[in-house]
Design an enzyme around this catalytic site. Structure first.
Site, short mmCIF file in Angstrom:
data_model
loop_
_atom_site.label_atom_id
_atom_site.label_comp_id
_atom_site.label_asym_id
_atom_site.label_seq_id
_atom_site.Cartn_x
_atom_site.Cartn_y
_atom_site.Cartn_z
CB CYS A 2 10.51 -0.54 -10.94
SG CYS A 2 11.04 -2.22 -10.63
NE ARG A 27 5.98 3.24 -9.72
CZ ARG A 27 4.75 2.80 -9.93
NH1 ARG A 27 3.74 3.45 -9.41
NH2 ARG A 27 4.52 1.75 -10.67
CD1 TRP A 75 10.73 -3.33 -3.43
CD2 TRP A 75 9.09 -4.19 -4.67
NE1 TRP A 75 9.98 -4.17 -2.63
CE2 TRP A 75 8.97 -4.71 -3.36
CE3 TRP A 75 8.16 -4.60 -5.61
CZ2 TRP A 75 7.99 -5.59 -2.97
CZ3 TRP A 75 7.17 -5.49 -5.23
CH2 TRP A 75 7.08 -5.98 -3.92
CG ASN A 101 6.67 -0.88 -12.91
OD1 ASN A 101 6.90 -1.74 -12.07
ND2 ASN A 101 5.55 -0.18 -12.93
N GLY A 102 7.35 -4.01 -13.98
CA GLY A 102 6.41 -5.11 -14.25
C GLY A 102 7.16 -6.43 -14.23
CD GLU A 486 -4.55 1.01 8.51
OE1 GLU A 486 -4.59 -0.11 7.96
OE2 GLU A 486 -3.85 1.94 8.07
CE LYS A 490 -0.29 2.11 7.94
NZ LYS A 490 -1.44 2.09 7.08
CD GLU A 493 2.42 -0.40 6.51
OE1 GLU A 493 2.72 -0.76 5.37
OE2 GLU A 493 1.36 0.17 6.78
CG HIS A 509 -13.21 -17.56 20.90
ND1 HIS A 509 -14.02 -18.54 21.44
CD2 HIS A 509 -13.96 -16.42 20.91
CE1 HIS A 509 -15.21 -18.03 21.73
NE2 HIS A 509 -15.19 -16.74 21.43
CE LYS A 608 1.43 5.26 -0.99
NZ LYS A 608 0.92 5.11 0.37
C1 F6R Z 1 -0.25 -0.22 4.11
C2 F6R Z 1 -0.48 -0.01 2.69
C3 F6R Z 1 -0.87 -1.18 1.86
C4 F6R Z 1 -1.87 -0.76 0.77
C5 F6R Z 1 -2.14 -1.93 -0.17
C6 F6R Z 1 -3.20 -1.59 -1.20
O1 F6R Z 1 0.07 0.97 4.76
O2 F6R Z 1 -0.32 1.05 2.18
O3 F6R Z 1 -1.38 -2.21 2.65
O4 F6R Z 1 -3.05 -0.32 1.38
O5 F6R Z 1 -0.96 -2.30 -0.81
O6 F6R Z 1 -2.80 -0.54 -2.02
P1 F6R Z 1 -3.84 0.28 -2.85
O7 F6R Z 1 -4.74 0.97 -1.89
O8 F6R Z 1 -3.02 1.24 -3.67
O9 F6R Z 1 -4.59 -0.70 -3.70
#
Ligand code: F6R
Length: 613
Positions: A2, A27, A75, A101-102, A486, A490, A493, A509, A608
């Site tokens: 959050c 967040r 969140w 938050n937590g 990646e 992308k 998500e 395989h 995020k």
């Molecule tokens: C995907 C994305 C996540 C972060 C992951 C790690 O687009 O952003 O997969 O890469 O949550 O986050 P960090 O880099 O902040 O440890």
């Protein structure tokens, strides 16, 4: 995860709280709330949904003559995303409020205990126990009550507390969740989970550490250790980000803006670190002496999600150019395994936020075993950077879009710098080679800048027959295998299309069984050392009528015999391929997601920064 914010100072509090929350919405965005003190009474507004929902019900409160308050964007972890579960949460009297938050892990037992003592709960959250616990200990001294309450909590928390009977003071506490104070002589004192919330008001910040408490008024801040009960003298740090760096600047989405900021992110990350004249790389911030480096015979990189993909690329680079064995681990797996680390190992955490719970736990375990710890991180002063022996900052600027783009590219740049540095120190790379590889890295910024606009136009057109596909596959070999992963991440998500990434050679395989005339497959096929092998794999997909999209090297006309859907990229030094091949993967996902009407900056179910397990 959050976002929490707080303010006390001369400005009207409601607009400050809303503006700060807007900057923390990445967040969490399933509910939001604010509270402020007006005529001795706490006034709360809460709404389910994004911040816009809260703003819509605020009405005249926007001009409330109040100068102290707290805000929260949620969140959900405990309790559904409802208005009742939205923060702030109050004690039984309604005179004390908390934003948090937590996760308070022992909240069940605390809740039962408090209920037996007569407290009434109105939400399903873990947070509400903190409000009641403080109430339980509160006589006249808020600071003393907060200290007692916090010592009973297990888990992670960053919390802001306001009591109507102490109308000029906010209290903030932190353990394992980020919290930063912003201070300004003219504008007062601010509190936030992350720096972007503070940027419109101040760049002077103080990071709280675990088990610390801040007691702030408009003109003063005091920091205490909750463990030793002593006051701490903490320096104010100046942040070199500015407010416009966290605005959309005319782009439709933060994600797109951040894709276009990648040339700058590369430049910021490499500048001052490569000396082309002498063919050297300068990284004093990693804090590893020659003796330390000599000892290191093994590198372990831990990370999550996109950062894990950057780490996978680094394995190829470091092993090839520095000759050191590298293992790459998903942090959530690493932290619960028996770790065979010691003072001969270097553990590297790759993290945009520097706060990801699993990665943080991973480096803490590695540290206990005597491993040196290095962080590749974007957020200055974040927890990982404070706990590591050294940090290479990526300097990508604030990343607001939930899907990581520029942070990934700058992680690649930082990891390549590290590779060159290790090659230099281990004497596996002569200055001439460092110069030429370093130049390729520096020049990649300009190349990315040139490619992006044209690429976006091409991809916008190319996706038309594909945007409503149900599944997508991405394949790549060598350095481009992590980029295939990646690309798939992308796409899934932000567009909610099921997508998987595979190493091209692994495809036969099992995954080859998925191919039919409906299955789009994005294949990364640069003219690199494994080109012929990659093309053979693509042929196998074509033979089964897969719908190919090829991403290859300009001038490679042979690709046109395989499909009409080709994206050409300029020929670059092979070492730079992962940077360049990431661009079409990002834009493909972005264009497909916007074509499908998805909210690319705030995809469903995601936040995020994942500060919980
Ligand atoms: C995907 C994305 C996540 C972060 C992951 C790690 O687009 O952003 O997969 O890469 O949550 O986050 P960090 O880099 O902040 O440890």
């Amino acid at each position: 995860m959050c976002g929490i914010v707080g303010y006390c100072g001369p400005k009207r509090v409601v607009p400050v709280l809303l503006e700060s929350l807007r900057r923390l919405e990445y967040r969490g965005y399933d509910s939001a709330g604010i509270v402020y003190l007006e005529n001795g009474k706490l006034v709360k507004h809460r709404a389910k949904g994004k911040l816009a929902k809260l703003e819509a019900i605020i009405g005249d409160a926007i001009i409330a003559d109040s100068h102290i308050g707290l805000g929260h964007t949620r969140w959900a972890t405990h309790g559904a995303p409802t208005t009742e579960n939205a923060h702030p949460h109050s004690d039984c009297t309604g005179e004390l409020v908390v934003v948090h938050n937590g996760i308070i892990e022992n909240y069940h037992s605390l809740r039962d205990e408090l209920k037996t003592k007569g407290h009434t709960f109105t939400s399903e959250t873990d947070t509400e126990v903190l409000a009641h616990l403080i109430e339980e200990y509160l006589e006249n001294d808020l600071v003393a009550a907060v200290k007692k309450a916090v010592k009973r909590l297990e888990g992670s928390f960053a919390a802001g507390i306001l009591w109507a009977k102490q109308p000029d003071t906010l209290i903030a506490v932190r353990n394992q969740s980020p919290l930063v104070l912003g201070v300004s002589d003219d504008l007062g004192t601010f509190l936030a989970s992350d720096i972007p919330a503070l940027l419109p008001y101040t760049r002077d910040v103080i990071f709280l550490e675990d088990m610390e408490m801040a007691v702030v008024t408009a003109t003063e801040h005091r920091i205490y250790s909750l463990e030793t009960d002593t006051e701490i003298d903490r320096e104010v740090q100046k942040i070199d980000w500015n407010a416009s760096m966290s605005e959309k600047a005319g782009y439709r989405h933060f994600m797109l803006k951040e894709i276009y900021e990648q040339p700058q992110a590369i430049t910021n990350t490499v500048s001052g670190r490569i000396d082309l004249e002498h063919g050297t790389v300068n990284l004093p911030e990693i804090n590893l002496s020659n003796a330390d480096l000599k000892k290191i015979d093994r590198i372990v990189i831990v990370a999550c999600g996109t950062s894990w993909h950057a780490a996978l690329v680094a394995k190829y680079w470091i092993e090839k150019y520095a000759g050191i064995s590298v293992e790459v681990d998903i942090a959530s797996e690493f932290r619960y395994r028996r770790l065979l680390l010691n003072e001969h190992s270097l553990t590297i955490a790759v993290s945009q936020s520097g706060e990801t719970a699993d990665t943080l736990a991973g480096i803490r375990s590695a540290k206990k075993l005597g491993s040196k710890i290095l962080t590749i991180c974007n957020v200055v002063g974040s927890t990982m950077t404070r706990e590591a022996d050294g940090t290479i900052y990526t300097h990508a600027g604030p990343e607001i879009g939930v899907a990581s783009t520029k942070a990934f590219i700058s992680q690649l740049a930082a990891l390549l710098l590290l590779t060159l540095y290790l090659g230099q120190e281990k004497k596996t790379l002569p200055p001439g080679e460092i110069r030429s590889l370093g130049k390729s890295l520096i020049d990649s910024a300009g190349m990315v800048e040139d490619i992006l606009p044209r690429l976006q136009e091409e991809i916008k057109e190319l996706i038309e027959p594909f945007y409503d596909a149900r599944d997508f596959l991405f394949v790549g070999r060598g350095l481009n295998f992590p980029i295939a992963l990646e690309g798939a991440l992308k796409l899934k998500e932000i567009s909610y299309i099921h997508a998987e990434g595979y190493a091209s050679g692994e495809f036969k395989h099992g995954p080859l069984a998925l191919i039919d005339r409906n299955m789009p497959v994005v294949a990364l096929v640069p003219k690199d050392a494994v080109y012929q092998k990659s093309i053979s794999n693509v042929e196998e997909i074509k033979a089964r009528q897969g719908r190919l999209i090829l991403i290859g090297t300009a001038g490679d006309d042979s690709l046109s015999s395989l499909t009409d859907n080709i994206i050409y990229l300029p020929e670059v030094d092979e070492i730079i391929n992962p940077i360049i091949y990431t661009l079409p993967a990002q834009l493909l996902s972005y264009e497909i997601a916007t074509r499908r009407g998805c909210d690319v900056d705030q995809p469903r179910n995601l936040a995020k920064c994942v500060t919980v397990e």
